[in-house]
Motif scaffolding. Structure first.
Motif, short mmCIF file in Angstrom:
data_model
loop_
_atom_site.label_atom_id
_atom_site.label_comp_id
_atom_site.label_asym_id
_atom_site.label_seq_id
_atom_site.Cartn_x
_atom_site.Cartn_y
_atom_site.Cartn_z
N LYS A 183 1.06 -1.22 0.07
CA LYS A 183 -0.20 -0.14 -0.08
C LYS A 183 0.99 1.20 0.02
CE LYS A 183 -3.43 2.47 2.56
NZ LYS A 183 -4.21 2.36 3.79
N PRO A 184 0.80 2.13 -0.95
CA PRO A 184 1.49 3.37 -1.07
C PRO A 184 1.50 4.21 0.35
CG PRO A 184 0.33 3.16 -3.07
CD PRO A 184 -0.05 2.08 -2.09
N SER A 185 2.45 4.90 0.64
CA SER A 185 2.64 5.60 1.79
C SER A 185 1.43 6.77 1.74
CB SER A 185 3.84 6.08 1.80
OG SER A 185 3.92 7.10 2.99
N ASP A 186 0.92 7.21 2.78
CA ASP A 186 -0.01 8.15 3.02
C ASP A 186 0.65 9.40 2.57
OD1 ASP A 186 -1.86 6.49 3.97
OD2 ASP A 186 -1.41 6.95 5.99
N ALA A 187 2.00 9.52 2.59
CA ALA A 187 2.66 10.71 1.95
C ALA A 187 2.94 10.70 0.48
CB ALA A 187 3.91 10.94 2.59
N GLY A 188 2.50 9.53 0.17
CA GLY A 188 2.66 9.54 -1.46
C GLY A 188 3.71 8.69 -1.84
N LEU A 189 3.61 8.25 -3.25
CA LEU A 189 4.55 7.08 -3.52
C LEU A 189 5.00 7.56 -4.76
CD1 LEU A 189 6.11 4.35 -3.49
CD2 LEU A 189 3.99 3.42 -4.76
N LEU A 190 6.59 7.67 -4.90
CA LEU A 190 7.60 8.09 -5.87
C LEU A 190 8.01 6.55 -6.67
CD1 LEU A 190 8.55 10.32 -7.49
CD2 LEU A 190 10.71 10.00 -6.28
N GLN A 224 15.09 6.10 -18.56
CA GLN A 224 14.17 6.40 -19.82
C GLN A 224 13.83 5.27 -20.58
OE1 GLN A 224 15.48 10.02 -21.34
NE2 GLN A 224 16.03 11.07 -19.49
N GLY A 225 14.00 4.11 -20.37
CA GLY A 225 13.88 3.05 -21.38
C GLY A 225 12.34 2.95 -22.08
N ALA A 226 12.04 2.42 -23.19
CA ALA A 226 10.87 2.68 -23.78
C ALA A 226 9.86 2.14 -23.15
CB ALA A 226 11.15 1.84 -25.23
N GLN A 227 10.06 0.90 -22.14
CA GLN A 227 9.01 0.54 -21.60
C GLN A 227 8.50 1.33 -20.56
OE1 GLN A 227 12.27 -0.80 -21.70
NE2 GLN A 227 12.18 -2.41 -22.87
N TYR A 228 9.32 2.24 -19.95
CA TYR A 228 9.02 3.02 -18.84
C TYR A 228 8.33 4.28 -19.46
CZ TYR A 228 11.36 -0.03 -15.67
OH TYR A 228 11.79 -1.11 -15.07
N LYS A 229 8.42 4.49 -20.51
CA LYS A 229 7.87 5.66 -21.19
C LYS A 229 6.50 5.40 -21.97
CE LYS A 229 11.19 6.64 -23.70
NZ LYS A 229 12.11 7.64 -24.88
N ALA A 230 6.28 4.11 -21.71
CA ALA A 230 4.81 3.72 -22.54
C ALA A 230 3.63 4.18 -21.80
CB ALA A 230 4.89 2.13 -22.48
N THR A 231 2.92 4.60 -22.68
CA THR A 231 1.82 5.17 -22.25
C THR A 231 1.07 4.53 -21.13
OG1 THR A 231 1.24 6.41 -24.27
CG2 THR A 231 -0.72 6.45 -22.83
N ARG A 232 0.95 3.37 -21.44
CA ARG A 232 0.07 2.29 -20.58
C ARG A 232 0.81 2.23 -19.00
NH1 ARG A 232 0.23 -3.41 -23.10
NH2 ARG A 232 1.94 -2.79 -23.86
N VAL A 233 2.04 2.35 -19.23
CA VAL A 233 2.72 2.42 -17.92
C VAL A 233 2.32 3.66 -16.99
CG1 VAL A 233 4.86 2.46 -16.65
CG2 VAL A 233 4.53 0.82 -18.67
N ARG A 234 2.61 4.77 -17.60
CA ARG A 234 2.23 6.02 -17.04
C ARG A 234 0.66 6.27 -16.68
NH1 ARG A 234 6.18 9.96 -18.52
NH2 ARG A 234 5.18 11.18 -17.36
N GLU A 235 -0.14 5.43 -17.73
CA GLU A 235 -1.53 5.63 -17.24
C GLU A 235 -1.84 4.65 -15.84
OE1 GLU A 235 -3.54 6.23 -21.52
OE2 GLU A 235 -3.76 4.35 -20.44
N THR A 236 -1.18 3.79 -15.69
CA THR A 236 -1.27 2.79 -14.39
C THR A 236 -0.73 3.43 -13.26
OG1 THR A 236 -0.85 0.79 -15.70
CG2 THR A 236 -0.74 0.68 -13.26
N LEU A 237 0.48 4.05 -13.25
CA LEU A 237 1.07 5.14 -12.42
C LEU A 237 -0.06 6.16 -11.96
CD1 LEU A 237 4.61 5.30 -13.25
CD2 LEU A 237 3.89 3.68 -11.51
N ASP A 238 -0.55 6.65 -12.95
CA ASP A 238 -1.22 7.99 -12.63
C ASP A 238 -2.74 7.56 -11.83
OD1 ASP A 238 0.28 9.75 -13.70
OD2 ASP A 238 -0.76 9.77 -15.79
N ALA A 239 -3.02 6.25 -12.51
CA ALA A 239 -4.53 5.90 -11.69
C ALA A 239 -4.21 5.46 -10.53
CB ALA A 239 -5.04 4.75 -12.73
N GLU A 240 -3.08 4.98 -10.06
CA GLU A 240 -2.86 4.67 -8.60
C GLU A 240 -2.14 6.04 -7.82
OE1 GLU A 240 -3.47 1.78 -7.26
OE2 GLU A 240 -3.90 0.89 -8.90
N GLY A 241 -2.23 7.17 -8.41
CA GLY A 241 -1.89 8.16 -7.77
C GLY A 241 -0.30 8.37 -7.26
#
Length: 396
Positions: A284-291, A296-313
């Motif tokens: 469970k991400p910390s109450d203070a937020g998770l980083l 800069q690999g292509a996998q980490y720049k993929a829109t699906r990865v960024r959308e998953t991170l955004d959805a989880e805050g």
């Protein structure tokens, strides 16, 4: 007490019993008792006889003739599948041109636990009698020398952590007193699947929509004061005899615990997503937020990865281009994994590597290995101490 012998019945016995049953006014159970037959067997014979009387049909139960045909086809299909699977393993031998019987026998001996000897002999075009005769023969001097040489080669290759090719192995053998040429060493290494090809061949990554680069929010601030506040992630490759295997990990910076990992024969964005989903499934991400920090690999720049991170805050952070020190913790973990485990093992299959690496990470690294950065505790113990202290301070 002696074991009771299983009863068997001839076709004529079954037919007669069925006819008696069908013509009688008695129940099947009574007829079975009268004829001293198992009731369930008689019921099955009667049921099959009624099916047979109806003749072949596209729908419904099979007739006896159809059942026999189905058994035959299944048997043939099983044999064909085994021949196909065996051919995959013996393909290299068959491609060498004219097949030498002794080589065929070696393959049969190596695979006898996996395939019937009859099928292997048939596939390779040798006789079973020849194979059994070969087993009784004393190995030739050349075979004995190759066996001794192969053992020395494996030891040298392991000592080099899988980095020596045939030239260096040959030099080391000569230093140990062996008289051998490089071609022979190369041939034996190829036979055993030993290769020092440490750089994976280029594999194109499926192109997909990508998001803008994220800023380097972490900025090498690797000291964190609570779990699930900062995660770092990266991908590495593992050599196996069956091809390259790719590993993605997610590491908690506070405890250095690997909280998520995934392995596959590709390095597409799905690999990162799977490792991330594993982490999110148990943490469970910390109450203070998770980083979440990565390169800069292509996998980490993929829109699906960024959308998953955004959805989880989760806030995204990325290293500066070409600067491995920005993700030094993940790099250090991979160095430890390879030095302490991967380079000490020869993985014949990717499944073998997956199981072995998962065990090393989940059991040894997370639960047992003492980490200098966290006071020589294991990551699991370090987190346990944190939560014990937190509980005590809240209760005070």
């Amino acid at each position: 007490m002696p074991r009771k012998k299983r009863r068997t019945f001839s076709t004529s016995q079954k037919e007669q019993a069925v006819k008696i049953c069908l013509r009688s006014s008695k129940s099947i159970a009574q007829v079975a008792r009268d004829l001293d037959l198992p009731e369930n067997s008689l019921r099955n014979w009667v049921r099959q006889a009624k099916i047979d009387e109806g003749g072949p049909s596209e729908d419904g139960p099979l007739t006896s003739e159809e059942r026999e045909e189905l058994k035959r086809l299944r048997r043939e299909n099983r044999d064909l599948q085994m021949e196909r699977d065996f051919l995959k393993k013996a393909g290299g031998l068959l491609r060498q041109g004219e097949l030498v019987a002794a080589k065929a026998y070696e393959v049969i001996e190596a695979e006898k636990a996996n395939f019937p000897i009859k099928i292997m002999c048939k596939t390779l075009g040798v006789s079973r009698s020849g194979y059994y005769a070969w087993l009784k023969r004393e190995p030739s001097q050349r075979a004995k020398a190759n066996e001794e040489l192969s053992a020395a080669i494996v030891e040298i290759f392991d000592d080099s952590r899988g980095t020596y090719g045939s030239p260096r192995v040959t030099e080391e053998l000569e230093a140990q007193g062996f008289e051998v040429d490089r071609k022979r060493v190369a041939r034996l290494m190829a036979k055993m699947g030993l290769s020092a090809d440490l750089k994976p061949k280029y594999r194109a990554v499926d192109t997909e929509p990508t998001a803008e680069l994220a800023a380097n929010v972490l900025d090498r601030q690797f000291d964190v004061d609570e779990p699930d506040r900062v995660w770092v992630s990266d991908i590495t490759y593992i050599w196996t005899a069956a091809g390259w295997l790719y590993l993605a990990v997610v590491i908690d910076l506070y405890s250095r615990r690997v909280v998520g990992w995934a392995m596959a024969d590709h390095m597409r964005a799905e690999l990162v997503l799977e490792a991330l989903e594993v982490a999110l499934g148990s943490r469970k991400p910390s109450d203070a937020g998770l980083l979440f920090h990565s390169d800069q690999g292509a996998q980490y720049k993929a829109t699906r990865v960024r959308e998953t991170l955004d959805a989880e805050g989760i806030t995204c952070s990325m290293s500066r281009r070409g600067n491995c020190w920005d993700n030094a913790v993940a790099e250090a973990f991979f160095a430890t994994l390879k030095r302490e485990h991967v380079y000490r093992t020869i993985f014949l299959t990717q499944d073998e590597a997956m199981i072995s690496i998962a065990e090393w990470i989940g059991i040894f690294y997370n639960g047992q290995r003492r980490h200098s950065t966290i006071g020589y505790c294991s990551p699991v113990e370090y987190e346990r101490n944190y939560y014990a202290e937190l509980t005590a301070s809240q209760a005070a």
